[in-house]
Design an enzyme around this catalytic site. Structure first.
Site, PDB file in Angstrom:
ATOM      1  N   ARG A  33     -10.288 -11.617   6.230  1.00 38.05           N
ATOM      2  CA  ARG A  33      -9.348 -10.715   6.879  1.00 38.05           C
ATOM      3  C   ARG A  33      -9.682 -10.973   8.321  1.00 38.05           C
ATOM      4  NH1 ARG A  33     -12.587  -8.158   3.367  1.00 38.05           N
ATOM      5  NH2 ARG A  33     -11.716  -6.812   1.756  1.00 38.05           N
TER       6      ARG A  33
ATOM      7  N   HIS B 288       0.705  -1.154   0.014  1.00 40.49           N
ATOM      8  CA  HIS B 288       0.224  -0.097  -0.090  1.00 40.49           C
ATOM      9  C   HIS B 288       0.735   1.161  -0.078  1.00 40.49           C
ATOM     10  CE1 HIS B 288      -3.993  -1.486  -0.091  1.00 40.49           C
ATOM     11  NE2 HIS B 288      -3.674  -2.390   0.933  1.00 40.49           N
TER      12      HIS B 288
ATOM     13  N   CYS C 239       3.192 -27.317 -17.423  1.00 39.54           N
ATOM     14  CA  CYS C 239       2.080 -26.238 -17.487  1.00 39.54           C
ATOM     15  C   CYS C 239       2.250 -25.207 -18.469  1.00 39.54           C
ATOM     16  CB  CYS C 239       1.947 -25.675 -16.257  1.00 39.54           C
ATOM     17  SG  CYS C 239       0.989 -24.123 -15.997  1.00 39.54           S
TER      18      CYS C 239
ATOM     19  N   CYS D 172      -0.072 -23.269 -19.774  1.00 40.71           N
ATOM     20  CA  CYS D 172      -0.375 -21.543 -19.831  1.00 40.71           C
ATOM     21  C   CYS D 172       0.575 -20.728 -19.061  1.00 40.71           C
ATOM     22  CB  CYS D 172      -1.792 -22.004 -18.884  1.00 40.71           C
ATOM     23  SG  CYS D 172      -3.002 -22.875 -19.533  1.00 40.71           S
TER      24      CYS D 172
HETATM   25  C1  LIG Z   1      -9.401  -9.858   1.077  1.00 42.54           C
HETATM   26  C2  LIG Z   1      -8.165  -9.579   1.640  1.00 42.54           C
HETATM   27  C3  LIG Z   1      -7.394  -8.555   0.974  1.00 42.54           C
HETATM   28  C4  LIG Z   1      -6.228  -8.059   1.515  1.00 42.54           C
HETATM   29  N1  LIG Z   1      -5.377  -7.340   0.803  1.00 42.54           N
HETATM   30  C5  LIG Z   1      -4.370  -6.704   1.196  1.00 42.54           C
HETATM   31  C6  LIG Z   1      -3.245  -5.864   0.278  1.00 42.54           C
HETATM   32  O1  LIG Z   1      -3.551  -5.724  -0.612  1.00 42.54           O
HETATM   33  N2  LIG Z   1      -2.112  -5.371   1.182  1.00 42.54           N
HETATM   34  C7  LIG Z   1      -1.746  -5.606   2.605  1.00 42.54           C
HETATM   35  O2  LIG Z   1      -1.062  -5.371   2.888  1.00 42.54           O
HETATM   36  N3  LIG Z   1      -2.865  -6.691   3.160  1.00 42.54           N
HETATM   37  C8  LIG Z   1      -3.902  -6.991   2.645  1.00 42.54           C
HETATM   38  N4  LIG Z   1      -4.610  -7.836   3.261  1.00 42.54           N
HETATM   39  C9  LIG Z   1      -4.178  -8.439   4.493  1.00 42.54           C
HETATM   40  C10 LIG Z   1      -3.106  -9.625   4.790  1.00 42.54           C
HETATM   41  O3  LIG Z   1      -3.422 -10.558   3.716  1.00 42.54           O
HETATM   42  C11 LIG Z   1      -3.196  -9.866   6.073  1.00 42.54           C
HETATM   43  O4  LIG Z   1      -3.031  -9.092   6.963  1.00 42.54           O
HETATM   44  C12 LIG Z   1      -2.019 -11.178   6.354  1.00 42.54           C
HETATM   45  O5  LIG Z   1      -1.823 -12.076   5.049  1.00 42.54           O
HETATM   46  C13 LIG Z   1      -2.096 -11.774   7.620  1.00 42.54           C
HETATM   47  O6  LIG Z   1      -1.046 -12.575   7.536  1.00 42.54           O
HETATM   48  P1  LIG Z   1      -1.004 -13.394   9.140  1.00 42.54           P
HETATM   49  O7  LIG Z   1       0.563 -14.311   8.988  1.00 42.54           O
HETATM   50  O8  LIG Z   1      -1.074 -12.469  10.270  1.00 42.54           O
HETATM   51  O9  LIG Z   1      -1.895 -14.592   9.042  1.00 42.54           O
HETATM   52  P2  LIG Z   1      -2.213 -16.016   8.150  1.00 42.54           P
HETATM   53  O10 LIG Z   1      -1.472 -15.858   7.051  1.00 42.54           O
HETATM   54  O11 LIG Z   1      -3.500 -16.365   8.271  1.00 42.54           O
HETATM   55  O12 LIG Z   1      -1.286 -16.987   9.141  1.00 42.54           O
HETATM   56  C14 LIG Z   1      -1.591 -17.504  10.264  1.00 42.54           C
HETATM   57  C15 LIG Z   1      -1.219 -18.952  10.016  1.00 42.54           C
HETATM   58  O13 LIG Z   1      -1.375 -19.450  11.389  1.00 42.54           O
HETATM   59  C16 LIG Z   1      -1.809 -20.724  11.142  1.00 42.54           C
HETATM   60  N5  LIG Z   1      -2.432 -21.570  12.382  1.00 42.54           N
HETATM   61  C17 LIG Z   1      -3.569 -20.688  13.022  1.00 42.54           C
HETATM   62  N6  LIG Z   1      -3.695 -21.579  14.117  1.00 42.54           N
HETATM   63  C18 LIG Z   1      -2.903 -22.355  14.154  1.00 42.54           C
HETATM   64  C19 LIG Z   1      -2.417 -23.381  15.319  1.00 42.54           C
HETATM   65  N7  LIG Z   1      -3.327 -23.731  16.538  1.00 42.54           N
HETATM   66  N8  LIG Z   1      -1.305 -24.036  15.304  1.00 42.54           N
HETATM   67  C20 LIG Z   1      -0.375 -23.743  14.060  1.00 42.54           C
HETATM   68  N9  LIG Z   1      -0.734 -22.890  13.228  1.00 42.54           N
HETATM   69  C21 LIG Z   1      -2.060 -21.924  13.168  1.00 42.54           C
HETATM   70  C22 LIG Z   1      -2.749 -20.578  10.012  1.00 42.54           C
HETATM   71  O14 LIG Z   1      -2.962 -21.916   9.490  1.00 42.54           O
HETATM   72  C23 LIG Z   1      -2.155 -19.786   9.129  1.00 42.54           C
HETATM   73  O15 LIG Z   1      -1.260 -20.195   8.214  1.00 42.54           O
HETATM   74  C24 LIG Z   1      -5.893  -8.485   2.815  1.00 42.54           C
HETATM   75  C25 LIG Z   1      -6.541  -9.417   3.437  1.00 42.54           C
HETATM   76  C26 LIG Z   1      -7.579 -10.098   2.887  1.00 42.54           C
HETATM   77  C27 LIG Z   1      -8.315 -11.118   3.407  1.00 42.54           C
END
Ligand SMILES: Cc1cc2nc3c(=O)[nH]c(=O)nc-3n(C[C@H](O)[C@H](O)[C@H](O)COP(=O)(O)OP(=O)(O)OC[C@H]3O[C@@H](n4cnc5c(N)ncnc54)[C@H](O)[C@@H]3O)c2cc1C
Ligand SMILES: Cc1cc2nc3c(=O)[nH]c(=O)nc-3n(C[C@H](O)[C@H](O)[C@H](O)COP(=O)(O)OP(=O)(O)OC[C@H]3O[C@@H](n4cnc5c(N)ncnc54)[C@H](O)[C@@H]3O)c2cc1C
Lengths: 477, 423
Positions: free
Chosen positions: A315, A53, A404, A406
């Protein structure tokens, strides 16, 4: 010798956990990354807009806003070191009515206050110059040249590979089910029966950070899911903009965007719907139609015939801001919760910030003398010149077998993915892009199943789409 | 890098590629076929059902048998075959600009990258299946969703069963054939769901593959959602009444496997890269009476040009194309071409122009189902020909001839255009 005690255990291998792991891998520490899914980046981090962003959406009062600006600035260096697909293509926000200038003016001021480099307000002419595919209804807009796009799963893969190269331990298919004190450490137990000892814990469990917090009897909070749906367009579409195109945002979301992905396809979306069930990943007819209508108000030439897939991402929402802090109840636990948008952008800064919190907690940070930040570049058949491809085939004939068509992915790349531990169809897809193009695996699906069987010795009936009960086939004829 | 020079390079070694190559070889040209798979035959190799060859060989053959009839003739020819070789680059230069060789085709194989120069290229890359995204079915993304052709390959070539409780979306021929194939292999096929009020596949396939197996066909039904988190659990289906979804009548069909048979699209990414103009109505190149595309020396035949129902028609078209390539290499060009356009109730006509001085084979598809239909071929006010058809339907390609008798009189009219319609 006693059981190994890790200095830090990170729960969750999304973009947050991966950045924290990579950052910690530069210090003399024993770190383990624990992921419940079959592969890393299978959570929120696999399905999002992939935007770095431009630092103008959020108020600087928020932690998420400060980390966004800091994180965004860290991408160039990371991409240089790790080689994941990233491009500073710039972001534009389109005004379709003179009234929109009010809201855009606020974004502009916010961007300036946040220190977003190069941000400008634009005339209609300037906007159409920046993006000729915009609707003629455009009256002006905002331009943030520093905004960019990244392939989120490749970002996670390369961060984790780099951390592993520097000593990180990774366990996938390792879902934390219980945690108990054992002397000064925590005994972490997985559903599979395996367990790990660690002195400090980082809860980066995305949508499940609330449940993980409870396992430690730490803060009681609830993560809500806010789903966003998308269309994915073929790279051959004529409607691909050269910059990320935003409408004027609303209170709850940034609106439906048109995003050129680094790999050449186009995303339309996301929507924003509060969920009762965080696991509800279904796309719906109404929202998909809404996306198309909204996207066409920005770029009218967008056509249904270019659609190759639909998907959704959810999210993890906890109030307005990120919650990144040392637990007030449980010493040694750092909470990384509510990482909604702009979590991807902020993630490199989250890695740095969490390292700081761990240091405050007493973790001793001794920089590694032999830290190796650079990752070898894995070649991709589609990026190679004919001469380069020819040379690789001479070393390994599997480069000459294009599996692949494509996305032009060779057998060598797929075998490399499998040997690096990506054994599911989706894991191979995110790692190599095979099955991600216009035929969505229609041609290469059968070949990839064969390659997984050959490389892993798995029977066809044991291969899954993404682990767990997602078995791909029903048996043998 | 390896290099080679041929008179003609054929992209794709399915029925179209082989038949055109054999014809050009017979006429004395040096021909190469490049085929991605490890053997020649194309899509035929996975079609183990019979129903091929009734026109071409006056026999009912299976797909692999039909393919063999062609591939068995290759060793006795001078054709050079590259299998396990994927074309990754195709450039087409106007002939004469610096070089005689106008075409450069690059392919990758386990041996390395090879660059072939030639005067002509025949596009014969076939088609691919439309998928879930292309038809925009909402819902979850569980395991257990396959295109019918992929399922066909898994069952017939790899011996793998996609699943046991099957629903098929779309009533294209591959879906119908797969309904029967899955039932034979012990799966339960619960239904075929079709959005249109009529099946898209051939009537004989509806009878032999559904009716004979008691498999219900839901016509005018839209699949409104795919359900199931890990593996497909069911689909939600909704009837269309008076052009709108009758939401209150929606129901669920439980299944663990979905096969999609929702249409085929010619594979023209390479053609597009080379600057070949495509016809949006077919998805294939625009061709003239000689099956030559907008690029000089680049010809097309088979499913890459327009999707055929019968391989017999593919082979006929390919052989004809081989002969046209040969004329072109000899420097023979029709003195003029008369444009053809699709009129009322006609989806497309192929080719896009005709040679008034010879016999032209024309293919078209109707937009409507009609008994006792008439094809009307006119040039402005003049009706050139009328052809009676007992029955026309979108799923059946119609072919007929227009020769000098019909077209001769137009040869001297400037800007003559032929319009073919079904009044
Ligand atoms: C529709 C959408 C659009 C977005 N667009 C953007 C964007 O354009 N730019 C931007 O900056 N951000 C964007 N975001 C936000 C961004 O994608 C997230 O903030 C980010 O991916 C979060 O990452 P995370 O590692 O915190 O969570 P996650 O990627 O969910 O990682 C958490 C991990 O923990 C694991 N887990 C859960 N419980 C356990 C357990 N008990 N034991 C072991 N493992 C566990 C899960 O399996 C998962 O792999 C967007 C989000 C969404 C949904
Ligand atoms: C599933 C199915 C069932 C059918 N059933 C019947 C039937 O019952 N009766 C009947 O008469 N007809 C049937 N048909 C129709 C008929 O079989 C086909 O129309 C015909 O075989 C198509 O021949 P083709 O050569 O145009 O295409 P294909 O057979 O698809 O050949 C194209 C070839 O090009 C190769 N290729 C593509 N791109 C590249 C590249 N970049 N580099 C190298 N090689 C490439 C492919 O590997 C393939 O071998 C069926 C068709 C299908 C798809």
């Amino acid at each position: 010798m006693g059981e190994r005690v890790f200095d830090v255990a990170i729960i969750g291998a999304g973009v947050s956990g991966a950045n924290i792991a990579r950052h910690l891998s530069s210090y003399e520490l024993d770190v383990i990354l624990l992921e419940g899914e079959e592969d890393i980046s299978f959570g929120v981090s696999k399905a999002n807009s992939g935007i770095v962003h431009g630092g103008f959406h959020h108020d600087g009062r928020y932690l998420k806003s400060r980390l966004e600006v800091r994180g965004a600035a860290m991408f160039d260096r990371l991409a240089d070191e790790l080689g994941f697909p990233f491009q500073r293509c710039g972001i534009i926000a389109v005004a379709l009515h003179p009234d929109d200038f009010g809201a855009l003016g606020q974004l502009y001021e916010r961007g300036r206050a946040n220190g977003a480099p190069g941000i400008e307000m634009c005339s209609r002419e300037r906007m159409l110059e920046l993006e000729p595919k915009l609707t003629p209804e455009t009256v002006g807009g905002l331009y943030a040249p520093c905004g960019g796009i990244v392939e989120p799963y490749r970002f996670v893969f390369s961060l984790v590979e780099s951390a592993i190269k520097n000593g990180l331990e990774l366990r996938t298919n390792w879902r934390l089910e219980s945690a108990s004190r054992e002397g000064a450490s925590w005994r972490l137990c997985a559903s599979t029966g395996s367990s790990v000892l660690a002195s400090r814990i980082v809860n980066a469990a995305g949508l499940r950070a609330d449940e993980v917090s409870q396992l430690f009897s730490a803060e009681d909070f609830t993560i809500k899911g806010r789903k966003g749906q998308y269309w994915l367009l073929d790279r051959l579409t004529r409607s691909k903009p050269s910059r990320v195109v935003f409408p004027v945002p609303s209170a709850i979301s940034k609106g439906v965007l048109v995003v050129p992905t680094v790999e050449g396809t186009v995303l339309l979306g996301p929507t924003a719907t509060e969920l009762d069930d965080k696991d509800d990943a279904a796309t719906t007819r109404d929202e998909l139609e809404y996306i198309l209508r909204s996207a066409r108000t920005l770029i009218p030439s967008i056509s249904e015939t270019d659609v190759i897939a639909t998907f959704s991402g959810t999210r993890p929402v906890l109030g307005e801001d990120f919650m990144i802090q040392r637990s007030g109840l449980v010493p040694g636990l750092v909470q990384v919760a509510g990482i909604q948008s702009p979590g991807l952008t902020a993630s490199p800064a989250i890695g740095e910030y969490v390292t700081g919190l761990l240091a405050q907690d007493g973790l001793d940070l001794v920089p590694k003398q032999d830290w190796r930040p650079l990752l070898d570049r894995a070649p991709h058949a589609r990026d190679l010149s004919f001469e380069e491809l020819d040379q690789l085939i001479e070393i390994n004939p599997a480069w000459g077998s294009i599996v692949c068509r494509c996305e032009r992915v060779s057998e060598a790349e797929i075998v490399n993915a499998i040997r690096s531990g990506h054994h599911t169809l989706d894991g191979i897809k995110f790692y190599t892009r095979a099955q991600m193009g216009r035929c969505q695996g229609g041609f290469c699906g059968a070949r990839i199943l064969q390659l997984i069987m050959r490389e892993t010795g798995l029977a066809a009936g044991e291969i899954t789409k993404r682990g767990g009960n997602t078995t791909v086939i029903g048996g043998v004829v | 890098m390896m290099y080679g020079t041929f008179d003609v390079v054929v992209l794709g070694g399915g029925a179209a590629g082989m038949a055109s190559a054999l014809e050009m070889d017979r006429r004395g040209w040096r021909v190469a076929i490049i085929e991605r798979e490890s053997r020649l035959g194309g899509i035929l190799l996975q079609c183990i059902h019979t129903g091929f060859g009734l026109i071409e060989f006056d026999e009912e053959l299976s797909g692999p048998e039909f393919a063999e009839r062609l591939s068995d003739r290759i060793p006795g020819s001078k054709i050079t075959v590259f299998v396990g070789s994927t074309v990754i680059g195709f450039e087409s230069m106007e002939e004469g600009k610096g070089k005689a060789a106008g075409q450069v085709v690059t392919f990758a194989s386990a041996k390395g990258v090879t660059r072939l120069e030639s005067r002509a290229v025949v596009l014969a890359m076939g088609c691919r299946e439309r998928n879930r995204g292309n038809v925009r079915i909402p819902g979850t993304r569980p395991a257990g969703i396959f295109t019918a052709g992929l399922a066909q390959r898994l069952v017939n070539i790899d011996g793998i069963m996609p699943g046991r409780e099957v629903v098929i979306i779309g009533s294209g021929d591959i879906g119908l054939v797969m309904a029967r194939r899955m039932a034979w292999s012990g799966a339960r096929v619960h239904a075929v769901v079709e959005i249109l009020p009529r099946p898209s596949g051939l009537p004989r396939n509806v009878v032999q593959c559904l009716n004979d197996f008691g498999i219900p066909l839901y016509l005018s039904h839209v699949t409104t959602a795919i359900k199931g988190k890990d593996r497909v659990r069911s689909i939600e289906v909704c009837p269309v009444e008076n052009g709108a979804l009758a939401i209150s009548k929606a129901f669920e069909l439980p299944c663990d496997t979905l096969l999609l048979s929702v249409g085929l699209v010619p594979e023209n990414e390479l053609s597009r890269d080379a600057g070949v103009q495509l016809n949006p109505a077919t998805g294939g190149p625009r061709v003239d009476s000689q099956m030559m595309s907008s690029k000089s020396g680049v010809f097309a035949c088979g499913n890459v040009l327009h999707v055929h129902d019968l391989v017999d028609n593919v082979v006929e078209e390919a052989r004809r194309t081989g002969a046209f390539v040969s004329f072109w290499l000899e420097g023979t060009r029709p003195s003029r071409e008369i444009k053809v356009k699709a009129g009322s109730k006609v989806r497309y006509v192929c080719p896009g122009s005709l040679d008034p001085a010879s016999n032209n084979q024309v293919s078209l598809r109707s937009l409507v189902v009609k008994d006792g239909a008439q094809l009307e071929i006119r040039a402005g006010e003049i009706v050139v020909k009328r052809i009676m058809k007992n029955h026309v339907r979108p799923s059946e390609m119609i072919t007929f001839n227009l020769g000098t008798t019909e077209l001769g009189a137009l040869a001297h009219i400037d800007d003559a255009t032929i319009e073919i319609s079904i009044p």
